[in-house]
Each structure stands twice: as structure tokens, then as C-alpha cells.
Write a protein that holds these residues in place. Structure first.
Motif, PDB file in Angstrom:
ATOM      1  N   MET A 256       0.858  -1.192  -0.036  1.00 45.29           N
ATOM      2  CA  MET A 256       0.174   0.059   0.117  1.00 45.29           C
ATOM      3  C   MET A 256       0.947   1.410   0.009  1.00 45.29           C
ATOM      4  N   ILE A 257       0.156   2.156  -0.277  1.00 45.47           N
ATOM      5  CA  ILE A 257       0.817   3.614  -0.502  1.00 45.47           C
ATOM      6  C   ILE A 257       0.047   4.659   0.432  1.00 45.47           C
ATOM      7  N   VAL A 258       0.806   5.610   1.075  1.00 47.82           N
ATOM      8  CA  VAL A 258       0.018   6.892   1.698  1.00 47.82           C
ATOM      9  C   VAL A 258       0.224   7.934   0.652  1.00 47.82           C
ATOM     10  N   LEU A 259      -0.943   8.539   0.606  1.00 49.13           N
ATOM     11  CA  LEU A 259      -0.776   9.978  -0.113  1.00 49.13           C
ATOM     12  C   LEU A 259      -1.638  10.948   0.865  1.00 49.13           C
ATOM     13  N   LYS A 260      -0.581  11.895   1.277  1.00 50.30           N
ATOM     14  CA  LYS A 260      -1.003  13.074   2.168  1.00 50.30           C
ATOM     15  C   LYS A 260      -1.329  14.451   1.269  1.00 50.30           C
ATOM     16  N   PHE A 261      -2.291  14.871   1.313  1.00 49.60           N
ATOM     17  CA  PHE A 261      -2.452  16.451   0.633  1.00 49.60           C
ATOM     18  C   PHE A 261      -2.708  17.432   1.568  1.00 49.60           C
ATOM     19  N   GLY A 262      -1.804  18.416   1.393  1.00 52.46           N
ATOM     20  CA  GLY A 262      -1.780  19.584   2.198  1.00 52.46           C
ATOM     21  C   GLY A 262      -3.044  20.559   1.866  1.00 52.46           C
ATOM     22  N   GLY A 263      -2.962  21.558   2.623  1.00 55.81           N
ATOM     23  CA  GLY A 263      -4.080  22.448   2.437  1.00 55.81           C
ATOM     24  C   GLY A 263      -4.234  23.147   1.097  1.00 55.81           C
ATOM     25  N   THR A 264      -3.274  23.300   0.460  1.00 56.60           N
ATOM     26  CA  THR A 264      -3.472  24.263  -0.783  1.00 56.60           C
ATOM     27  C   THR A 264      -3.832  23.115  -1.901  1.00 56.60           C
ATOM     28  N   SER A 265      -3.641  21.730  -1.555  1.00 59.55           N
ATOM     29  CA  SER A 265      -3.821  20.841  -2.453  1.00 59.55           C
ATOM     30  C   SER A 265      -5.596  20.632  -2.585  1.00 59.55           C
ATOM     31  N   VAL A 266      -6.087  21.085  -1.605  1.00 60.43           N
ATOM     32  CA  VAL A 266      -7.750  20.871  -1.559  1.00 60.43           C
ATOM     33  C   VAL A 266      -8.419  22.307  -1.442  1.00 60.43           C
ATOM     34  N   GLN A 267      -7.876  23.243  -1.515  1.00 57.91           N
ATOM     35  CA  GLN A 267      -8.282  24.846  -1.354  1.00 57.91           C
ATOM     36  C   GLN A 267      -9.382  25.052  -2.159  1.00 57.91           C
ATOM     37  N   ASP A 268      -9.687  24.546  -3.327  1.00 59.94           N
ATOM     38  CA  ASP A 268     -10.783  24.687  -3.967  1.00 59.94           C
ATOM     39  C   ASP A 268     -11.233  23.569  -4.789  1.00 59.94           C
ATOM     40  N   ALA A 269     -12.202  23.786  -5.808  1.00 58.22           N
ATOM     41  CA  ALA A 269     -12.708  22.663  -6.383  1.00 58.22           C
ATOM     42  C   ALA A 269     -11.631  22.301  -7.480  1.00 58.22           C
TER      43      ALA A 269
ATOM     44  N   GLU B 291       5.660   3.321   0.291  1.00 59.52           N
ATOM     45  CA  GLU B 291       6.217   4.896   0.228  1.00 59.52           C
ATOM     46  C   GLU B 291       4.822   5.767   0.901  1.00 59.52           C
ATOM     47  N   VAL B 292       5.544   6.809   1.477  1.00 60.91           N
ATOM     48  CA  VAL B 292       4.575   7.978   1.881  1.00 60.91           C
ATOM     49  C   VAL B 292       4.787   9.189   0.884  1.00 60.91           C
ATOM     50  N   GLN B 293       3.634   9.638   0.080  1.00 65.01           N
ATOM     51  CA  GLN B 293       3.744  10.839  -0.631  1.00 65.01           C
ATOM     52  C   GLN B 293       3.039  11.933   0.132  1.00 65.01           C
ATOM     53  N   ILE B 294       3.838  12.966  -0.077  1.00 70.90           N
ATOM     54  CA  ILE B 294       3.503  14.236   1.038  1.00 70.90           C
ATOM     55  C   ILE B 294       3.227  15.134  -0.379  1.00 70.90           C
ATOM     56  N   TRP B 295       1.936  15.466  -0.718  1.00 73.65           N
ATOM     57  CA  TRP B 295       1.525  16.310  -1.881  1.00 73.65           C
ATOM     58  C   TRP B 295       1.372  17.730  -1.489  1.00 73.65           C
ATOM     59  N   THR B 296       2.016  18.556  -2.086  1.00 69.14           N
ATOM     60  CA  THR B 296       2.048  20.068  -1.673  1.00 69.14           C
ATOM     61  C   THR B 296       1.959  21.049  -2.762  1.00 69.14           C
TER      62      THR B 296
ATOM     63  N   ARG C 169      11.306   3.153  10.131  1.00 69.52           N
ATOM     64  CA  ARG C 169      10.980   1.650   9.512  1.00 69.52           C
ATOM     65  C   ARG C 169      11.630   1.872   8.073  1.00 69.52           C
ATOM     66  N   GLY C 170      12.375   2.577   7.654  1.00 74.38           N
ATOM     67  CA  GLY C 170      13.050   2.676   6.445  1.00 74.38           C
ATOM     68  C   GLY C 170      11.861   2.710   5.178  1.00 74.38           C
ATOM     69  N   ILE C 171      10.916   3.394   5.429  1.00 71.07           N
ATOM     70  CA  ILE C 171       9.678   3.915   4.394  1.00 71.07           C
ATOM     71  C   ILE C 171      10.156   4.857   3.625  1.00 71.07           C
ATOM     72  N   PRO C 172      10.327   5.131   2.414  1.00 72.43           N
ATOM     73  CA  PRO C 172      10.746   6.108   1.533  1.00 72.43           C
ATOM     74  C   PRO C 172       9.485   7.175   1.690  1.00 72.43           C
ATOM     75  N   VAL C 173      10.078   8.513   1.701  1.00 66.47           N
ATOM     76  CA  VAL C 173       9.053   9.553   1.658  1.00 66.47           C
ATOM     77  C   VAL C 173       9.095  10.455   0.417  1.00 66.47           C
ATOM     78  N   ARG C 174       8.076  10.657  -0.225  1.00 64.82           N
ATOM     79  CA  ARG C 174       8.577  11.352  -1.440  1.00 64.82           C
ATOM     80  C   ARG C 174       7.437  12.909  -1.412  1.00 64.82           C
ATOM     81  N   ILE C 175       8.186  13.695  -1.683  1.00 65.44           N
ATOM     82  CA  ILE C 175       7.578  15.322  -1.498  1.00 65.44           C
ATOM     83  C   ILE C 175       7.174  15.586  -3.097  1.00 65.44           C
ATOM     84  N   LEU C 176       5.878  15.769  -3.305  1.00 65.91           N
ATOM     85  CA  LEU C 176       5.582  16.131  -4.831  1.00 65.91           C
ATOM     86  C   LEU C 176       4.584  17.488  -4.837  1.00 65.91           C
TER      87      LEU C 176
END
Ligand code: ADP
Ligand code: MG
Length: 465
Positions: free
Chosen positions: A1-14, A223-228, A277-284
């Protein structure tokens, strides 16, 4: 599995939310779990309305809540989700009623306690996650809304609650794993949690990244992806240095160091769960997914990388010089006493240079309360200067590069330097300057270390020295 995290600007409007929908859809084969922040500025507004109501300005507070709810309603209508729209709008109305009831209590008591402030602050993620989940469903993603109150179990240090890792893991495996296994896409609120008794808590401003890596670690994410809103960790904040470039790879240690020093693209607490845990983190970049990204991993800096990888800036710093009061104090234990007073009063210490005769500190101004200063004044003379900034260069190569300090000081020529420190961390060198000089300092250091010179080609038309 993969985690996708979305920051505030990524959901600021439609429009932004629809880009997120595309990103999640593109990742379905990798079993994504979505972690989402409140829409941009919502949390700050919710905290502010609590303070406004505590001052007795309930009408102003209500008006600000109404504006915030209208922003959410606008996202819903612009998303054009079809027949579900009325239901979602009704849910927003229900959230509004709940927020106004809380504010009514604050108005009566004329006090917004840390517990109430946290309760208010949880509404941002509760609403954004609801909207995102519905947007995903409307576009064919089988999304399931989770409830962080039932999964992220924390202590009751309001504003900076720490998760009970055992309990959180148990609940994550129990509630989240089956959703993933069934092929559906769980959507979880970042930043917020609750005590075992169900009292809402938050884990620190911007802590959604922390939720993402914690859950990722517990589920063994690939992988954990930090979307910003920027293309990864850059060589500096691009709002200050337009020339800043994406760093394709960074070690966990470097990323954690930079995050502590002000590179807020990732929360400092978020690095440890992944690195353990040696889980790679990607910032996108959710606005431009193909514009480059940064992979954080265990690996050392690539050979030939600059010793200095990035320049960081932390504003809102107070420079405090503390010396024993004449004749009132033996010098033995002086430094320890100063640090103890500050720690007991929750002052956030960013940097210190000290001896038994004198202590120089850089503290986050917002955490420096009058009680701490009054206590210090009983045994010491204080020189305090607000409106300072901490400017740092960081990179794993600093340890073995003998010329960083002289080059940094040369680059900062002409600026007033309150403090300078290298060595408390082998990965960075920091100076405290006037906040008025902060951006100029960052640009000067970026020019000296990251534009041209060393192994890099000189950018034409730009001074390199
Ligand atoms: P999000 O809302 O997605 O969590 P943040 O505002 O917390 O986003 O973090 C992204 C911001 O971090 C960028 O817009 C940028 O201004 C700032 N930033 C500061 N330093 C850096 C850096 N070294 N690299 C990238 N971004 C940085
Ligand atoms: Mg953030």
C-alpha cells in the motif's frame, strides 16, 4: 500500500480537489490511503474565532465562521457532484451548528481553553476529508471516510498531543487494513485525534505529515507521498529565492534537520516514523505532478552533491542574552538554571551558545511567556531583541567541509549577526540575524553555496561570490 497526504493548498478549491482526485485515481493500483489537511487557512481561522469569541466579540466570530463555511460550500457546488450535493451541504450545515454551539460556550465563559481550542481546530480536517471523500466517490473512486477520533488515540496535551502508538497501531490494523484489503480507498483526517475517552486533540500545527508517516509505518507502506504546492524539498523556500531548485534526493537526517530549521514543506515530527521503518517519503507538487520531486530515504547524499544542500529560514525569533545578576548568583550552574527556567515554561529553544558567565539564546518569540522572563529576571540581567530570524545552511557534507563558516560569514558581510553556531548538529550552521535582513541573508547564502561555484555550472548573469 501507499500513503498519499494532501496539504491545505492541494484541496483549497474545487479545481485543486479535482487534481487530487486524478492523483488518487492514478495510484489505485498501489492501494492508496489518503490523509488530508484542512483546506488552506481553515485551521488558523478556527483557532482565531475561538479567541475572538473569548474576547466577547461573538458577532465577529460568527461572521468569520459563516465566511469559512461559505468557502466550503463553494467547493461543494463547484465540484458538481450531482445528486449527493444536497446531502453534503446539509452535513456542512451540521458542522456549522456544532461550531457555533462551541463558540456559544466560549462566549458565556469568556475563555477558550486549550481543550476547546483543539476541539474547534478539528473541524477543518473533518470537513475537508468529507468533501474529498465525496469528490472521490463522485469520480468513481470507492472511497471510505475514516474517523481519526477512533484511530489516532493520543494523550491530552492539547495543541501538541502525542499518539499512543500501541493503541493507534491496534486500531489502524483493525479498522484501516480491512478497508484496504477490500480494494477501497480510505480517507483519513491528518493532524487531529482524540483521547481514549473521545476528547478531540491536535498534534501540532501542520502535523498532518506526521499522521501520514505514522499510519504508513503501521501499515508497512511501500512509500509515503507528501503532496504540496512546491516540487519537493528545494534548495531554499522559493518564495524567498525564486532560483531555488528541487533536490531530487535527500537523506532522512538532512530532511529532519531542514524541517526543524524552517523548511516547513515537511513537518519535523514526520520524518522519524518513516526513517525508523525505512519507508521512503516522497514530496511532490499536486499542481504539477511531473515537475520534479524529492525522495527522502536512508541513503547518504549522492557523491558530488554540494556540502550545503539547502538554506532554511525561521522567522519570529527572539534573541535573548542572559547574564548573572550582579552579586545575586554564583556562576556555578547558571547555564543549567537558565535552560531549566525556559524548559519549565515551555519556551521553544532553537539555538543556544553558552558558558557559565553568559548564555545567548534564540527562542521562538510566540513561546516566550512573561512568566519565564520574570523568573529569569530574579537572578539574571536580560538583553532581549525580538524580530530576529534564524538562517541556516544544512547538508550531510558540512561535517567534512572546513570552509563553510568562513564562506557563510563572507556572504553575510554587512549584516548584523546576533549569534552564530555550528556543531550542535553536525549537519547545519545557523546564524541569528535581524528579521529585516532575513531574506537578504537567505539569498546571499543561496548565491554563495548553491548557485554556481563548487561542482555546479555558474548561472550566467548572476553574481556567484
Ligand atoms: P502544505 O499545506 O501542503 O502542508 P506547507 O505550506 O506546509 O504545505 O509547505 C509548503 C511550503 O513550504 C512551500 O510553499 C514553501 O513556501 C515552503 N518551504 C519552505 N522551505 C522550503 C524548502 N526548502 N523547500 C520547499 N518548500 C519550502
Ligand atoms: Mg505542511
Amino acid at each position: 500500500m501507499i500513503v498519499l497526504k494532501f496539504g491545505g493548498t492541494s484541496v483549497q478549491d474545487a479545481a485543486a480537489t479535482l487534481r487530487v482526485v486524478d492523483i488518487v485515481r492514478g495510484a489505485t493500483a498501489r492501494q492508496p490511503l489518503v490523509v488530508v489537511s484542512a483546506i488552506a487557512r481553515a485551521t488558523a481561522t478556527l483557532v482565531a474565532v475561538g479567541e475572538t469569541a473569548a474576547r466577547g466579540e461573538i458577532h465577529e466570530a460568527r461572521a468569520e465562521v459563516a465566511a469559512l463555511m461559505d468557502r466550503h460550500r463553494a467547493v461543494v457546488t463547484d465540484l458538481k457532484v450531482g445528486p449527493e450535493e444536497a446531502l453534503i451541504l446539509a452535513r456542512i450545515d451540521a458542522f456549522e451548528t456544532e461550531i457555533l454551539r462551541l463558540l456559544g460556550g466560549v462566549d458565556v465563559l469568556r475563555e477558550c481553553t486549550p481543550r476547546t481550542r483543539d476541539h474547534l481546530a478539528t473541524f477543518g480536517e473533518r470537513m475537508s476529508s468529507h468533501l474529498l471523500c465525496e469528490a472521490l466517490r463522485a469520480h468513481g473512486v470507492d472511497a471510505v471516510l475514516l474517523n481519526a477520533f477512533e484511530i489516532v488515540i493520543t494523550d491530552s496535551r492539547f495543541g501538541r498531543a502525542r499518539p499512543d502508538l500501541g493503541e493507534m497501531r491496534r486500531r489502524t490494523l483493525h479498522t484501516v487494513a480491512p478497508v484496504l484489503a477490500s480494494g477501497r480507498v480510505p480517507v483519513l483526517q491528518g493532524y487531529i485525534g482524540a483521547t481514549a475517552e473521545g476528547v478531540p486533540t491536535t498534534m501540532g500545527f501542520e502535523a498532518s505529515d506526521f499522521t501520514a508517516t505514522l499510519v504508513g509505518a503501521m501499515l508497512g507502506a511501500e512509500e509515503v507521498q507528501i503532496w504540496t504546492d512546491v516540487s519537493g524539498m528545494l534548495t531554499a523556500d522559493n518564495r524567498v529565492v525564486p532560483e531555488a531548485r528541487t533536490l531530487p534526493a535527500l537523506s532522512f537526517a538532512e530532511a529532519e534537520e531542514l524541517a526543524h530549521l524552517g523548511a516547513r514543506v515537511i513537518h519535523p515530527d514526520a520524518v522519524r516514523p518513516a526513517s525508523d521503518r525505512g519507508i521512503p517519503v516522497r514530496i511532490l507538487n499536486s499542481r504539477a505532478p511531473d515537475s520534479g520531486n524529492t525522495l527522502l530515504s536512508e541513503d547518504e547524499s549522492p557523491a558530488g552533491a554540494d556540502a550545503v544542500r539547502s538554506v532554511a529560514l525561521l522567522r519570529g525569533i527572539t534573541s535573548l542574552r542572559v547574564r548573572p545578576a550582579h552579586g545575586t548568583f554564583t556562576h556555578d550552574g547558571f547555564a543549567r538554571w537558565v535552560l531549566d527556567v525556559l524548559a519549565r515554561n515551555d519556551a521553544s529553544l532553537e539555538l543556544a551558545t553558552l558558558s557559565e558567565r553568559s548564555v545567548a539564546l534564540a527562542l521562538t518569540t510566540a513561546t516566550l511567556n512573561p512568566r519565564a522572563l520574570a523568573e529569569l529576571e530574579e537572578g539574571a540581567r536580560l538583553e532581549r531583541e525580538d524580530r530576529c530570524a534564524l538562517v541556516s545552511v544544512a547538508g550531510a557534507g558540512l561535517e567534512n567541509a572546513p570552509d563553510i563558516a568562513p564562506r557563510a560569514l563572507a556572504a553575510l558581510g554587512g549584516m548584523r549577526i546576533h549569534m552564530i553556531a555550528q556543531g550542535s548538529s553536525p549537519l547545519s550552521l545557523s546564524v541569528v540575524v535581524d528579521e529585516a535582513d532575513a531574506e537578504r541573508s537567505v539569498r546571499a547564502l543561496h548565491r554563495a553555496f548553491l548557485e554556481g561555484g563548487d561542482s555546479r555550472p555558474t548561472h550566467p548573469g548572476e553574481g556567484t561570490e
